[in-house]
Design a protein around this motif. Structure first.
Motif, PDB file in Angstrom:
ATOM      1  N   TRP A  76       0.830  -1.209   0.000  1.00 57.59           N
ATOM      2  CA  TRP A  76       0.000   0.000   0.000  1.00 57.59           C
ATOM      3  C   TRP A  76       0.863   1.257   0.000  1.00 57.59           C
ATOM      4  CZ3 TRP A  76      -4.548   0.738  -1.650  1.00 57.59           C
ATOM      5  CH2 TRP A  76      -5.524  -0.256  -1.567  1.00 57.59           C
ATOM      6  N   ASP A  80       3.791   1.650  -1.274  1.00 57.64           N
ATOM      7  CA  ASP A  80       4.328   1.793  -2.618  1.00 57.64           C
ATOM      8  C   ASP A  80       3.288   2.398  -3.561  1.00 57.64           C
ATOM      9  OD1 ASP A  80       6.384   1.363  -4.640  1.00 57.64           O
ATOM     10  OD2 ASP A  80       5.095  -0.251  -5.388  1.00 57.64           O
ATOM     11  N   VAL A  81       2.064   1.905  -3.497  1.00 58.48           N
ATOM     12  CA  VAL A  81       0.988   2.426  -4.354  1.00 58.48           C
ATOM     13  C   VAL A  81       0.713   3.891  -4.047  1.00 58.48           C
ATOM     14  CG1 VAL A  81      -1.499   2.270  -4.824  1.00 58.48           C
ATOM     15  CG2 VAL A  81      -0.091   0.194  -4.770  1.00 58.48           C
ATOM     16  N   LEU A  82       0.623   4.241  -2.772  1.00 52.35           N
ATOM     17  CA  LEU A  82       0.322   5.627  -2.396  1.00 52.35           C
ATOM     18  C   LEU A  82       1.403   6.592  -2.868  1.00 52.35           C
ATOM     19  CD1 LEU A  82      -1.064   5.043   1.205  1.00 52.35           C
ATOM     20  CD2 LEU A  82      -2.378   5.616  -0.851  1.00 52.35           C
ATOM     21  N   ARG A  88       3.646   5.955  -5.438  1.00 52.72           N
ATOM     22  CA  ARG A  88       3.678   5.946  -6.909  1.00 52.72           C
ATOM     23  C   ARG A  88       2.552   6.786  -7.505  1.00 52.72           C
ATOM     24  NH1 ARG A  88       2.625   1.119  -9.282  1.00 52.72           N
ATOM     25  NH2 ARG A  88       2.393   0.012  -7.340  1.00 52.72           N
ATOM     26  N   ARG A  89       1.393   6.769  -6.874  1.00 57.50           N
ATOM     27  CA  ARG A  89       0.246   7.538  -7.364  1.00 57.50           C
ATOM     28  C   ARG A  89       0.243   8.984  -6.850  1.00 57.50           C
ATOM     29  NH1 ARG A  89      -3.461   4.751 -10.658  1.00 57.50           N
ATOM     30  NH2 ARG A  89      -3.087   2.535 -10.442  1.00 57.50           N
ATOM     31  N   ARG A  90       1.303   9.328  -6.133  1.00 52.33           N
ATOM     32  CA  ARG A  90       1.499  10.685  -5.594  1.00 52.33           C
ATOM     33  C   ARG A  90       0.397  11.114  -4.629  1.00 52.33           C
ATOM     34  NH1 ARG A  90       3.889  12.992 -11.174  1.00 52.33           N
ATOM     35  NH2 ARG A  90       5.863  11.911 -10.965  1.00 52.33           N
ATOM     36  N   LEU A  91      -0.117  10.141  -3.890  1.00 56.06           N
ATOM     37  CA  LEU A  91      -1.075  10.443  -2.833  1.00 56.06           C
ATOM     38  C   LEU A  91      -0.339  10.691  -1.525  1.00 56.06           C
ATOM     39  CD1 LEU A  91      -3.705   7.798  -3.891  1.00 56.06           C
ATOM     40  CD2 LEU A  91      -3.875  10.278  -4.168  1.00 56.06           C
ATOM     41  N   GLN A 113      -8.206   6.280   0.086  1.00 52.52           N
ATOM     42  CA  GLN A 113      -9.017   5.689  -0.979  1.00 52.52           C
ATOM     43  C   GLN A 113     -10.474   6.140  -0.861  1.00 52.52           C
ATOM     44  OE1 GLN A 113      -9.473   1.389  -0.886  1.00 52.52           O
ATOM     45  NE2 GLN A 113      -9.188   1.337  -3.091  1.00 52.52           N
ATOM     46  N   THR A 126     -10.705   9.787  -1.910  1.00 52.86           N
ATOM     47  CA  THR A 126     -10.533   9.911  -3.354  1.00 52.86           C
ATOM     48  C   THR A 126     -11.806   9.502  -4.090  1.00 52.86           C
ATOM     49  OG1 THR A 126      -8.171   9.490  -3.142  1.00 52.86           O
ATOM     50  CG2 THR A 126      -9.135   9.157  -5.325  1.00 52.86           C
ATOM     51  N   ARG A 127     -12.412   8.413  -3.655  1.00 51.05           N
ATOM     52  CA  ARG A 127     -13.631   7.932  -4.324  1.00 51.05           C
ATOM     53  C   ARG A 127     -14.824   8.842  -4.087  1.00 51.05           C
ATOM     54  NH1 ARG A 127     -13.464   1.364  -3.611  1.00 51.05           N
ATOM     55  NH2 ARG A 127     -11.766   1.073  -5.104  1.00 51.05           N
ATOM     56  N   ARG A 140     -14.922  12.125  -6.368  1.00 48.30           N
ATOM     57  CA  ARG A 140     -15.126  12.049  -7.819  1.00 48.30           C
ATOM     58  C   ARG A 140     -16.435  12.732  -8.192  1.00 48.30           C
ATOM     59  NH1 ARG A 140     -13.585   5.712  -8.881  1.00 48.30           N
ATOM     60  NH2 ARG A 140     -11.353   5.962  -8.583  1.00 48.30           N
TER      61      ARG A 140
END
Length: 78
Positions: free
Chosen positions: A19, A21-23, A25-28, A67, A70-71, A74
């Motif tokens: 998680w 890494d994902v945060l 990489r996605r610049r969160l 998450q 972010t959702r 939208r």
């Protein structure tokens, strides 16, 4: 939206690392670093303060919060 059932196990270090890494990489998050003690050092922005998370569960909870935010932000969800 269908509510998710509660977790049946504690998050692992590997799950928290994925998680993180994902945060990043996605610049969160700007940075997320695992310390030898199992704590996580996270930073939202390059010039922001460094926060300390106590362990994998805290990092996974942070990922869930990001998450969810972010959702819900939208346009199709407003």
């Amino acid at each position: 939206m269908i509510p998710r059932p509660p977790r049946s196990s504690k998050p692992t270090a590997a799950e928290a690392s994925a998680w993180a890494d994902v945060l990043v990489r996605r610049r969160l998050l700007h940075a997320a670093v695992l310390t030898p003690t199992g704590q996580w050092l996270i930073q939202d922005h390059p010039d922001g303060p460094v926060r300390v998370l106590e362990g994998p569960a805290d990092l996974v909870a942070l990922a869930a919060t990001i998450q969810h935010h972010t959702r819900t932000m939208r346009p199709e969800n407003r």
